[in-house]
Structures are given as structure tokens and as C-alpha cells.
Design an enzyme around this catalytic site. Sequence first.
Site, short mmCIF file in Angstrom:
data_model
loop_
_atom_site.label_atom_id
_atom_site.label_comp_id
_atom_site.label_asym_id
_atom_site.label_seq_id
_atom_site.Cartn_x
_atom_site.Cartn_y
_atom_site.Cartn_z
N SER A 1 0.84 -1.20 0.00
CA SER A 1 0.00 0.00 0.00
C SER A 1 0.87 1.25 0.00
CB SER A 1 -0.88 0.02 1.25
OG SER A 1 -0.08 0.25 2.38
N LYS A 2 0.23 2.35 -0.26
CA LYS A 2 0.95 3.62 -0.27
C LYS A 2 1.51 3.90 1.13
CE LYS A 2 0.55 8.49 -1.25
NZ LYS A 2 0.86 8.89 0.11
#
Length: 511
Positions: A265-266
Site C-alpha cells: 500500500s501507499k
Amino acid sequence: MNKEVRVRFAPSPTGALHIGGVRTALYNYLYARKTGGKFLLRIEDTDQNRFVPGAEEYIKGALDWLGISPDESPWNPGNSSPYRQSERKPMYMQYALDLIEKGHAYYAFDTSEELDAMRERLTAARVVSPQYNSITRTQMKNSLTLPEDEVKARLASGEAYVIRIKIPRKEEVRLHDLIRGWVMVHSSTLDDKVLMKSDGMPTYHLANIVDDHLMKITHVIRGEEWLPSAPLHVLLYKYFGWEDTMPEFAHLPLLLKPDGNGKLSKRDADKHGFPVFPMDWKDPNSGETAMGFREGGYLPEAMLNFLAFLGWNPGDHKEIFSLEELVEAFSIERIGKSGTKFDINKAKWFNEQYLRAKSDEELAAYLIADIEKEGLSIDKEKAAKIAHVMKERATFPADLWKEGKFMLIAPSKFDDEIAGKRWNAEVVTVLATYIEKLAAHTGEFTPEIAKAVLEESAEANGIKLGKVMQAVRLAVTGVGAGPDLMAVFSIIGKEELSKRIKFALDTLQVL
Ligand code: GLU
């Protein structure tokens, strides 16, 4: 005759294109090139609420940067125009109506309050995931439960409705995936997904199938997160009567966090300080800028090589592949089933390999640009020499200047720790002699000469050069470690070298 392979990358313009999406695009590109087929880009923008301005241009920019631009897209249309689903809006309704006619879809008039009430009822009855499905639809307001007249009247009065697929109660849905083999799903686990929304827009599922059919897509290569939707898609192909031309599916393995626990994920990227977007992305809503690989100094060819290996391997030990070589070696059979850890160090490693493979002249261009940004100047030849010395130690083009600055700018201070340990009477003697001998030297000042003269200076004083070498480096560069020192001396040149040594002799104290 085999039909022409047509694959598509079908992103939704809902923000920056994630690196996983870029990998999907790359695999599609490689497959199209490998098979002599076509690579299409279709913008899936049916969800108007999630549309983000600039996202489309970003997708185009990222693919262009990497050199994997589509053969057909909104910007270079082929025979399947338009390539934006929002522009195809008038096409979809007829397909939904066709399904209603065939008894595979129905109108539903339930309000959001009624849908909520249904979910609450089911939750109270301990249903784990309440759904509008083959069981619950019998108690809802739709064209399966309401009298025909009432349905007609509601439609005629302009009441809001959606069109849902009618999932069969008991049916085994089988689908073949080129990566996973046969996948079997029982229809009782599927819900009656909305195909047409009340705003007249199709949902992803309907638009995606209709478009893949109309655009003659032969292979759907996409992320694993779409695997749960695939049985529904297979049913749609069947209900439309398009089974003969149904594309083959290949669901790509997930990209995992660096430790392998869960999806990348970011947030992980921010935590570890690495990008997950191909290019810088300024979020138009928050105004925040997320870091991109391009701006982070990753070279497009290194990125391609890195991304290709995230889930695919050639089956031998070769790791460095140009785009042409990737096309040559690529096959869907060699894509793995299990998730792939996103290892940023591997990305850096690829970058280093590609950086080192560049000529000194190419690298000099980066160096010159960075130097000029600081208001300094340098000639091409010298820049190429610096690039040559620095490239073994650089991961990114910017490192050439960051780490190589000392070649143009003399140190104003010295590493205290090294100075404390290494600066002594012996090095002072050797350097004093070196300055004298440098002054007497004429002709070209090559690394070999720099070394020979330094060796003479040590020998003349009966001192072993090895013992004072780090202090010599300290005097000239200010620090205790760096690239080949004699190459550095040669680049700096005799005069500057002597000046620096004098400054060190004046500044550093022998304790
Ligand atoms: N629009 C979907 C996405 O954003 C496409 C999925 C597919 O390729 O079918 O990923």
C-alpha cells in the site's frame, strides 16, 4: 488462422496509477508485442463520483515515460472508438435490456432505505455478509416480485431503478485462468450485481464485458483483485451468447508489502520512504504530492526490468533484460501464482546496473544539469571523467553530483574522527614533499603519474604510503572514503590539488 491477439489495460482514472497497475500494463504490452497483437488502453470512467482530474493524463504520461505506449487509446484511436467508457455511455443500455429480455437480468426499484433495512434484517438474523441475491431478491421490490403492470407503470412514471443480473440459485461456475488453472465457484456465493445504475451509467461489470467483446479482446490480463469478479463475467458472456469469443483470463499475483505480509500500500511505501507511483502525483483534492519513481531517479529501462520480474521470471539466472529481450522471453506460463514481495532494494539494484551501463558522456549530461542548477559550470570532458569515477558508487543519476561534488568544490572542513585517528607527522611530511614534486612536474597529470609522484614522496621520506593513504584522502576530499583517489587527483588537476593540500596542512593540527 489464429485470430489477432488484442489485449487491453483498463484503468479507472481515480487517482495516480499505482505501480501494480503499471506492471499490469507492462505484461499486457509484452504479451501483445510477443504475439504480434495489439495493446489497447481503455479508460474505465463509469464511476463519475470517483473521477479525478489529471488521472487520465497521468496514466498516459506514465506509459509514455516507460516506453510502453498503447497501440490504440483515446489519444491514438483505432477501430474500436471511443476508448473512454463515459463516451460509450449510449451503447450499454441495449445490452442490459437484452439480458432482461432473456430472463438473465431484472429491474430493481428498491430505495437506499429499503436496501439498508434488508441488510439490517439479515444482520439481525446473523447472516455474515448480507447480499441482494437469489434468495433475498424474492423479498425486494423488483420486476421478479412485482406484477408486470406495476413494473411498467413505475418505469413509465420515471421512477429510479437499477438493472441487476439474475444469478442462478444453484450452478457451478467454472472459469479457466491461464495462471491459476480451473477456478470453480458456486453461484450461491455470488450476488445480483447492479449492471446499470440509476444514473443511466453501466457499472464496471457490464461496461467491461460489453467493451471487451466489442473491442475484440482476446486475453484479459489483470490484477488478482479482479479474480472474484471473473465468475460473474463468465456468466455475462454466457448470457449474452458470446461464449465462443470469451477472452482468456490471466490474473496476476498480488504485489505484497516488503515483509510479505499483505498487499503493498501507499502507507507502507511512505513508511519505508520509497515510491509506489511511477511519477510524482499531486492529489488535486488534498494538494499533497506523492513521490514518483521517475523523479526519484529511477531510469525507465530499470523500472521495466524490475516490474517485469515482479511475478514473472525467465526460468534461468539472467536478470538484465532490455524491453526487446523481455518481449522475446515473456510468456504467461512463467507468471507465478503466489504474491510477490515488493523489494525496493532490488529496484535500486536494477537502477545501478542500468546507470553503470550508460556511457560516461550520457551520465555527464545529468551531472552538467545538476551542476548548472547550482550556478556552477563544467566542461563536458571533465564532467565525463567525474561521471566515470562516480558511476560505480551511484544508484541514481543525482548521486553523481551529490557524491561527486567534492571534485569541484574544495573541502572547507575535515572529518574530525578521521583527522583525530590519522593525521600525523608522517602524512604532513609526505604531503609537503608531494607539493614540491608536483610543482616540479610537467606534462599530463594522469592517475598513474599522480600515484607515481605520491609514491616517490613517501619513499623519499622512508614512509610507507599505505600507512598515510587515508590521511592523504582526508586532506584532499575532507572525508575518509570515496572513489579511486588517484583518478580524483587527476581530475582535480595539479594546481587545485596543491592548493587543497596546502589548506589541509595549514588547517589540520598534528596532535
Ligand atoms: N477498471 C478496472 C481497474 O481499474 C479494470 C479491471 C479489468 O482489467 O478488468 O482495474
